[in-house]
Design an enzyme around this catalytic site. Sequence first.
Site, PDB file in Angstrom:
ATOM      1  N   HIS B 208       0.821  -1.396   0.030  1.00 39.90           N
ATOM      2  CA  HIS B 208       0.079  -0.419   0.019  1.00 39.90           C
ATOM      3  C   HIS B 208       0.651   1.365   0.062  1.00 39.90           C
ATOM      4  CE1 HIS B 208      -4.301  -1.641   1.112  1.00 39.90           C
ATOM      5  NE2 HIS B 208      -3.703  -1.769   0.680  1.00 39.90           N
ATOM      6  N   SER B 212      -1.315  -1.389  -6.175  1.00 40.68           N
ATOM      7  CA  SER B 212      -1.250  -2.362  -6.556  1.00 40.68           C
ATOM      8  C   SER B 212      -0.296  -1.901  -8.113  1.00 40.68           C
ATOM      9  CB  SER B 212      -2.642  -3.296  -6.644  1.00 40.68           C
ATOM     10  OG  SER B 212      -2.861  -3.684  -5.265  1.00 40.68           O
ATOM     11  N   LYS B 234     -15.560  -9.389  -6.774  1.00 40.53           N
ATOM     12  CA  LYS B 234     -14.596 -10.170  -8.109  1.00 40.53           C
ATOM     13  C   LYS B 234     -14.000 -11.369  -7.028  1.00 40.53           C
ATOM     14  CE  LYS B 234     -11.909  -9.487 -11.529  1.00 40.53           C
ATOM     15  NZ  LYS B 234     -11.881  -9.042 -12.707  1.00 40.53           N
ATOM     16  N   ASP B 235     -13.640 -10.957  -5.627  1.00 36.92           N
ATOM     17  CA  ASP B 235     -12.952 -12.175  -4.754  1.00 36.92           C
ATOM     18  C   ASP B 235     -13.400 -12.954  -4.853  1.00 36.92           C
ATOM     19  OD1 ASP B 235     -10.308  -9.513  -3.840  1.00 36.92           O
ATOM     20  OD2 ASP B 235     -10.200 -10.408  -4.977  1.00 36.92           O
ATOM     21  N   GLU B 278       6.059 -33.667   1.373  1.00 39.37           N
ATOM     22  CA  GLU B 278       4.551 -33.035   0.480  1.00 39.37           C
ATOM     23  C   GLU B 278       4.927 -32.949  -0.953  1.00 39.37           C
ATOM     24  OE1 GLU B 278       2.353 -35.415   2.534  1.00 39.37           O
ATOM     25  OE2 GLU B 278       0.826 -33.783   2.737  1.00 39.37           O
TER      26      GLU B 278
END
Lengths: 122, 398
Positions: B208, B212, B234-235, B278
């Site tokens: 910030h 972005s 949107k998210d 893993e």
Amino acid sequence: MASLMRWFADPSRNPLAKWHLRAVDQSLRKYGLRYDDLYDPQFSLDINEALNRLPEEVVHARNQRLKRCMDLSMKHSSLPKDLQAMQTPFRSYVREMLAVVQRENAERKALGALPLYQRTIP
Amino acid sequence: MTIRNQRFSLLKQPIFSILNQHLINYPTPSNLNYWAGFGPLAGICLVIQIVTGVFLAMHYTPHVDLAFNSVEHIMRDVEGGWFLRYMHANGASMFLIVVHFHMFRSLYYGSYSSPREFVRCSGVVIFLLMIVTAFIGYVPPWGQMSFWGATVITSLASAIPVVGDTIVTWLWGGFSVGNATLNRFFSLHYLLPFLLVGASILHLGALHQYGSNNPLGINSYTDKIASYPYYYVKDLVGWVAFAIFSSIFIFYAPNVLGHPDNYIPANPMPTPPHIVPEWYFLPIHAILRSIPDKAGGVAAIAPVFICLLALPFLNQSMYVRSAKFRPIYHIIYLLFLADRLLLGWIGCQPVEAPFVTIGQISPFVFFLFFAIMPIPGRVQRENPNYFSENFAFSYPKK
């Protein structure tokens, strides 16, 4: 090494360079941008200084191209073909001024003067 | 100011005004696509892991004689315990998938480059913390893979000259992986996610500072919109898609990403024939195994993170960020992605031909990607007129 770099970037001698230029040209025309529009003043304060020294109408035209491009990108579309044909993606307006700013800064540094501007952290 | 004139809006009060400034009314580029949703989704995954982990810890016992059975108690007797366990175990895999998408998105659009170097560096620290948390979190179930995976990986520290063996003994809390190791790993596994939360807040704060990036890599100050409601909605689409994807694993194939040997209680006597980490550790495992020498293999892991940290500083002269306007980089990026997937596949293959040869070429290609990053900037510096109007083909003949 320098001559190798120059050969590498010569589209008349290197087919890869020719293809690369055409691809960049097409991408820029699609969004109605010039190559110099990709130069971000946040990336380097030299670019910010160069933009500040340009005439107002040049900067306004740049901002209008950027806004149009952001709108096209948001809508996942591109400029109409007739407008794309009118674009001048490689017409430069900031690179010469950027080179002047960088030369001045290098001269200031060589003379031991303090820089005019500095990046803050972060 | 009279009471009548005071604005009682919650969002204007202290603390809440910070939340408003950074999470609600935050100016965001208008052209962010769905790839930008993986960052907030990673935050959601962290919250899920912490919440499920805290509830699991209420029923888990960190002792060598009781750990395995306490996990089975959670699965069989605790109300919803199976769901909590599967959500936590598969949640770790989902978290790492999301973070990998997030990192590769940043690589493609050049979000790592100036002025967001600190965002990148804090992100790599988060990735490292995640890897450590995931590794030590695999030990508490105390199955065969938990025990032997911990033994193998902690033993790598013995490759350090002079003090290696002392460090390993200090890590184990004894002369082999045992109760002391299990307790400290459980304790650290509880602690590290909270450090992750702090690092994530730092990551967001660094982001910030300048705002972005966007898919075009250009400066977006000409067209910004408020984060809420546009990017929340949107998210939300991404979160629902993620919930469906992870639900497929949790409800239909909860053990497919795990190893069946971890359902055998830990036994220091019989060594499993294939000790495999893993899936999210397989690329690093492949790089580790690519060098026949133990110390060399251990030493090869550090450059991976050094390259990730150094990435923003390798490309200082290249003013163009996004791969949308860098066609050669676009191809190299796809090759790098393919190499990363190949490394993951190689990591679970046995050490025999032809996997050995492929396993030595793949890490070389991985590091080559970072080695060639400074080249475009150098070429552009040598050819300042490259992107200029010198080339007649650029313009249509009238």
